[in-house]
Design an enzyme around this catalytic site. Structure first.
Site, short mmCIF file in Angstrom:
data_model
loop_
_atom_site.label_atom_id
_atom_site.label_comp_id
_atom_site.label_asym_id
_atom_site.label_seq_id
_atom_site.Cartn_x
_atom_site.Cartn_y
_atom_site.Cartn_z
N HIS A 163 0.83 -1.20 0.00
CA HIS A 163 0.00 0.00 0.00
C HIS A 163 0.87 1.26 0.00
O HIS A 163 2.00 1.23 0.49
CB HIS A 163 -0.88 0.05 1.26
CG HIS A 163 -2.04 -0.89 1.25
ND1 HIS A 163 -2.30 -1.76 2.28
CD2 HIS A 163 -3.02 -1.09 0.34
CE1 HIS A 163 -3.40 -2.44 2.01
NE2 HIS A 163 -3.86 -2.06 0.83
N CYS A 250 -2.66 0.33 9.52
CA CYS A 250 -3.70 -0.65 9.14
C CYS A 250 -4.65 -0.97 10.28
O CYS A 250 -5.79 -1.38 10.04
CB CYS A 250 -3.06 -1.97 8.74
SG CYS A 250 -1.52 -1.83 7.91
C1 CIR Z 1 -3.57 -7.63 3.22
O1 CIR Z 1 -2.74 -8.14 2.46
O2 CIR Z 1 -4.58 -7.07 2.82
C2 CIR Z 1 -3.32 -7.73 4.71
N1 CIR Z 1 -2.64 -8.94 5.00
C3 CIR Z 1 -2.53 -6.55 5.21
C4 CIR Z 1 -3.25 -5.25 5.10
C5 CIR Z 1 -2.45 -4.10 5.58
N2 CIR Z 1 -3.21 -2.91 5.55
C6 CIR Z 1 -2.73 -1.69 5.39
O3 CIR Z 1 -1.54 -1.52 5.09
N3 CIR Z 1 -3.57 -0.68 5.43
#
Ligand code: CIR
Length: 255
Positions: A163, A250
């Site tokens: 991201h 996140c």
């Molecule tokens: C994913 O791959 O969607 C999750 N394992 C990690 C999400 C991390 N979210 C973020 O950076 N906002």
């Protein structure tokens, strides 16, 4: 970076099946819960109200609530994740935001966009195109937020980075913490940019929340640089979320 509220969700046993770009080991629920409790306690310590949602067994990545919505002063926008297994998390979040906001909009598609690709600064909303966020998703968000008087600028997430905010965070009204590789793209022109230390790129996913900068633990040179720059740094263990490409941003919606 000044907030009165945050929404978090407790991790569930399902996290062992969370998405990851590379398998570097299975996350340990007990350890993740301990770090999560430290994270929530730190947010609360600032005086903010933290709404803690229950764990969701059926969605392995549901602890990463940031990706489900964008929360602005004028209203909330429900996202449309690019990861198919994460799509259902949005409907799980929506009732909570409807209780808190009069105006809740939705990204209807066909585009995709995840909250992790959105950095809200004092002057604009930066959205990084990535494997999870496409042009159509960005365009749909741009239309919604322009109704609320916000300027949106489309930028790019570096290849191989999950991201946009994996590589940057807002520290204050004019300052951004970023990796050198992201800053090199020129997307932060006009801001003061502080770089993560060499080899400590994962420290870029920090958050400024009221008086604190919550940083993932284990990046001592970046933490020291931030405290020398006058920020009050709180280091939080991120060993388990890191196995799923997750960081400080996140784990909450902040508004
Ligand atoms: C994913 O791959 O969607 C999750 N394992 C990690 C999400 C991390 N979210 C973020 O950076 N906002």
């Amino acid at each position: 970076y000044e907030f009165t509220r945050a929404v978090t969700r407790r991790p569930s046993a399902g996290i062992v099946n969370g998405l990851r770009a590379e398998d570097i080991g299975t996350p340990d629920l007990a350890k993740m819960e301990e770090a999560h409790a430290h994270y929530v306690a730190t947010l609360k310590k600032t005086g903010a109200e933290v709404i803690e949602l229950p764990a969701l067994e059926e969605y392995p990545d549901a602890v990463f609530v940031e990706d489900t919505a964008l929360c602005l002063p004028q209203g909330a926008v429900m996202m449309r994740p690019g990861a198919p297994t994460r799509m259902g998390e949005v409907a799980e979040m929506e009732p909570t935001l409807r209780r808190l906001y009069d105006d809740v909009r939705r990204i209807e598609g066909p585009g995709h966009i995840e909250g992790g690709d959105i950095l809200v600064t004092v002057r604009e909303i930066l959205v990084g195109r990535s494997d999870r966020t496409d042009a159509a998703g960005v365009a749909e968000l741009a239309e919604i937020v322009s109704d609320w008087g916000h300027k949106l600028r489309e930028v790019f997430t570096p290849p191989g980075v999950l991201h946009f905010k994996t590589d940057c965070s807002l520290l204050d009204g004019e300052t951004i913490l970023a990796t050198k590789r992201l800053d090199a793209s020129g997307c932060f022109e006009g801001y003061r940019v502080l770089h993560t230390a060499e080899g400590e790129e994962a420290a870029a996913n920090s958050i400024r929340f009221n008086q604190f900068v919550l940083c993932p633990a284990g990046f001592p040179r970046t933490a020291e640089m931030l405290s020398n720059a006058g920020y009050e740094v709180v280091q939080i263990s991120n060993s388990e979320c890191a196995k799923l490409d997750g960081g400080m941003s996140c784990l909450s919606l902040r508004f």
